[in-house]
Design a protein around this motif. Structure first.
Motif, mmCIF file in Angstrom:
data_model
loop_
_atom_site.group_PDB
_atom_site.id
_atom_site.type_symbol
_atom_site.label_atom_id
_atom_site.label_comp_id
_atom_site.label_asym_id
_atom_site.label_seq_id
_atom_site.Cartn_x
_atom_site.Cartn_y
_atom_site.Cartn_z
ATOM 1 N N ARG A 1 6.856 41.010 39.929
ATOM 2 C CA ARG A 1 7.641 42.187 40.335
ATOM 3 C C ARG A 1 8.941 42.282 39.539
ATOM 4 O O ARG A 1 9.321 43.353 39.071
ATOM 5 N N GLU A 2 9.621 41.147 39.399
ATOM 6 C CA GLU A 2 10.890 41.143 38.658
ATOM 7 C C GLU A 2 10.646 41.459 37.181
ATOM 8 O O GLU A 2 11.424 42.164 36.550
ATOM 9 N N TRP A 3 9.578 40.917 36.646
ATOM 10 C CA TRP A 3 9.245 41.137 35.235
ATOM 11 C C TRP A 3 8.934 42.603 34.968
ATOM 12 O O TRP A 3 9.387 43.191 33.979
ATOM 13 N N GLN A 4 8.159 43.198 35.857
ATOM 14 C CA GLN A 4 7.785 44.608 35.669
ATOM 15 C C GLN A 4 9.001 45.526 35.670
ATOM 16 O O GLN A 4 8.962 46.609 35.100
ATOM 17 N N ALA A 5 10.062 45.089 36.335
ATOM 18 C CA ALA A 5 11.277 45.902 36.383
ATOM 19 C C ALA A 5 12.019 45.895 35.050
ATOM 20 O O ALA A 5 12.853 46.770 34.796
ATOM 21 N N ILE A 6 11.732 44.915 34.194
ATOM 22 C CA ILE A 6 12.483 44.801 32.935
ATOM 23 C C ILE A 6 11.621 44.886 31.682
ATOM 24 O O ILE A 6 12.145 45.023 30.582
ATOM 25 N N ASP A 7 10.295 44.778 31.824
ATOM 26 C CA ASP A 7 9.460 44.724 30.628
ATOM 27 C C ASP A 7 8.084 45.304 30.910
ATOM 28 O O ASP A 7 7.485 45.016 31.943
ATOM 29 N N LYS A 8 7.596 46.110 29.988
ATOM 30 C CA LYS A 8 6.295 46.770 30.162
ATOM 31 C C LYS A 8 5.117 45.888 29.747
ATOM 32 O O LYS A 8 3.970 46.155 30.091
ATOM 33 N N ARG A 9 5.403 44.854 28.973
ATOM 34 C CA ARG A 9 4.316 43.955 28.557
ATOM 35 C C ARG A 9 3.846 43.109 29.745
ATOM 36 O O ARG A 9 4.625 42.808 30.644
ATOM 37 N N LYS A 10 2.588 42.703 29.704
ATOM 38 C CA LYS A 10 2.080 41.810 30.749
ATOM 39 C C LYS A 10 2.190 40.370 30.270
ATOM 40 O O LYS A 10 2.016 40.098 29.085
ATOM 41 N N PHE A 11 2.456 39.459 31.203
ATOM 42 C CA PHE A 11 2.446 38.041 30.825
ATOM 43 C C PHE A 11 1.111 37.414 31.238
ATOM 44 O O PHE A 11 0.485 37.825 32.212
ATOM 45 N N GLY A 12 0.687 36.422 30.492
ATOM 46 C CA GLY A 12 -0.632 35.826 30.691
ATOM 47 C C GLY A 12 -0.580 34.613 31.597
ATOM 48 O O GLY A 12 0.119 33.649 31.311
ATOM 49 N N VAL A 13 -1.343 34.675 32.687
ATOM 50 C CA VAL A 13 -1.409 33.559 33.630
ATOM 51 C C VAL A 13 -2.753 32.854 33.456
ATOM 52 O O VAL A 13 -3.812 33.479 33.557
ATOM 53 N N GLY A 14 -2.699 31.554 33.184
ATOM 54 C CA GLY A 14 -3.901 30.771 32.950
ATOM 55 C C GLY A 14 -4.231 29.839 34.102
ATOM 56 O O GLY A 14 -4.171 30.215 35.272
ATOM 57 N N HIS B 1 5.258 34.110 14.077
ATOM 58 C CA HIS B 1 6.121 35.280 13.909
ATOM 59 C C HIS B 1 6.066 36.207 15.128
ATOM 60 O O HIS B 1 7.067 36.828 15.496
ATOM 61 N N GLU B 2 4.898 36.313 15.743
ATOM 62 C CA GLU B 2 4.744 37.250 16.862
ATOM 63 C C GLU B 2 5.336 36.739 18.184
ATOM 64 O O GLU B 2 5.345 37.440 19.191
ATOM 65 N N TYR B 3 5.797 35.524 18.173
ATOM 66 C CA TYR B 3 6.393 34.938 19.384
ATOM 67 C C TYR B 3 7.732 35.613 19.697
ATOM 68 O O TYR B 3 8.596 35.729 18.825
ATOM 69 N N ASP B 4 7.908 36.064 20.926
ATOM 70 C CA ASP B 4 9.164 36.686 21.365
ATOM 71 C C ASP B 4 9.953 35.662 22.177
ATOM 72 O O ASP B 4 9.716 35.475 23.368
ATOM 73 N N GLN B 5 10.888 35.012 21.507
ATOM 74 C CA GLN B 5 11.647 33.939 22.145
ATOM 75 C C GLN B 5 12.524 34.449 23.299
ATOM 76 O O GLN B 5 12.575 33.833 24.368
ATOM 77 N N ASP B 6 13.207 35.567 23.083
ATOM 78 C CA ASP B 6 14.097 36.089 24.129
ATOM 79 C C ASP B 6 13.310 36.437 25.390
ATOM 80 O O ASP B 6 13.725 36.120 26.503
ATOM 81 N N ALA B 7 12.195 37.115 25.207
ATOM 82 C CA ALA B 7 11.394 37.520 26.364
ATOM 83 C C ALA B 7 10.780 36.313 27.065
ATOM 84 O O ALA B 7 10.715 36.258 28.297
ATOM 85 N N ASP C 1 -0.169 27.453 34.078
ATOM 86 C CA ASP C 1 0.047 27.642 32.645
ATOM 87 C C ASP C 1 0.279 29.124 32.382
ATOM 88 O O ASP C 1 -0.473 29.975 32.883
ATOM 89 N N VAL C 2 1.312 29.400 31.592
ATOM 90 C CA VAL C 2 1.662 30.787 31.282
ATOM 91 C C VAL C 2 1.844 30.905 29.774
ATOM 92 O O VAL C 2 2.440 30.032 29.138
ATOM 93 N N ARG C 3 1.331 31.980 29.195
ATOM 94 C CA ARG C 3 1.479 32.176 27.761
ATOM 95 C C ARG C 3 2.874 32.696 27.417
ATOM 96 O O ARG C 3 3.423 33.525 28.151
ATOM 97 N N PRO C 4 3.404 32.257 26.284
ATOM 98 C CA PRO C 4 4.633 32.880 25.779
ATOM 99 C C PRO C 4 4.393 34.372 25.557
ATOM 100 O O PRO C 4 3.255 34.796 25.353
ATOM 101 N N VAL C 5 5.466 35.144 25.575
ATOM 102 C CA VAL C 5 5.358 36.586 25.385
ATOM 103 C C VAL C 5 5.260 36.887 23.890
ATOM 104 O O VAL C 5 5.941 36.270 23.073
ATOM 105 N N ARG C 6 4.373 37.803 23.549
ATOM 106 C CA ARG C 6 4.226 38.250 22.164
ATOM 107 C C ARG C 6 5.052 39.505 21.926
ATOM 108 O O ARG C 6 5.142 40.371 22.791
ATOM 109 N N LYS C 7 5.613 39.618 20.722
ATOM 110 C CA LYS C 7 6.383 40.824 20.375
ATOM 111 C C LYS C 7 5.521 42.069 20.447
ATOM 112 O O LYS C 7 5.990 43.133 20.838
#
Ligand SMILES: [Zn+2]
Length: 154
Positions: free
Chosen positions: A51-64, A105-111, A87-93
């Protein structure tokens, strides 16, 4: 339509398998949610972070992987037995719903840092294994280059 959540012998429920409007997507083995039985504390954590993530970012995060039904071990792993580890995947740019390594390169460190911060803010996080040592709090662990592992207090 009423969705019935599968429950295992421990009474743990399977993580909802990411409907269209969810803030996360699911991956991992075994598939179909068979590796995603979550302790209530973990279930609450993921849905809150979503819920908090959806409020700030449109990308989905991966839950494993979380835990297998009945607490069966994963092949070659002594963790993920209680439903309190995920396990959760890092966010991709580019927002693609695939794996990325923290040194790609596609790794989004800030996100990714923000996503980990949300877990730490909204869940009783004991530790996070991840190998991007620029991110606060994380601990280095073999094979944690393309996912971070969050452990919660039950
Ligand atoms: Zn893990």
């Amino acid at each position: 339509m009423l969705e019935v959540q599968l429950k295992d012998a421990r009474g743990l429920f399977m993580l909802p398998q990411a409907p269209e409007d969810a803030g996360y997507y699911v991956y991992g083995t075994p598939g179909g949610g068979a590796g995603q039985y979550a302790h209530p504390t973990m279930m609450t954590a993921i849905l809150r972070v979503e819920r908090e993530w959806q409020a700030i970012d449109k990308r989905k995060f991966g839950v494993g992987n979380i835990s297998r039904a009945g607490g069966l071990p994963y092949k070659g792993h002594a963790t993920h037995l209680t439903g309190l580890e995920v396990d959760v995947r890092p966010v991709r740019k580019d927002g693609q719903e695939t794996a990325v390594y923290w040194y790609n390169h596609e790794y989004d460190q800030d996100a990714t840092a923000k996503l980990i911060e949300l877990f730490r803010t909204y869940a009783p996080v004991i530790l996070v294994y991840f190998n991007d040592n620029k991110i606060p709090f994380v601990t280095h662990m073999l094979d944690h280059d393309h996912h971070f592992h969050v452990k919660l207090r039950g």
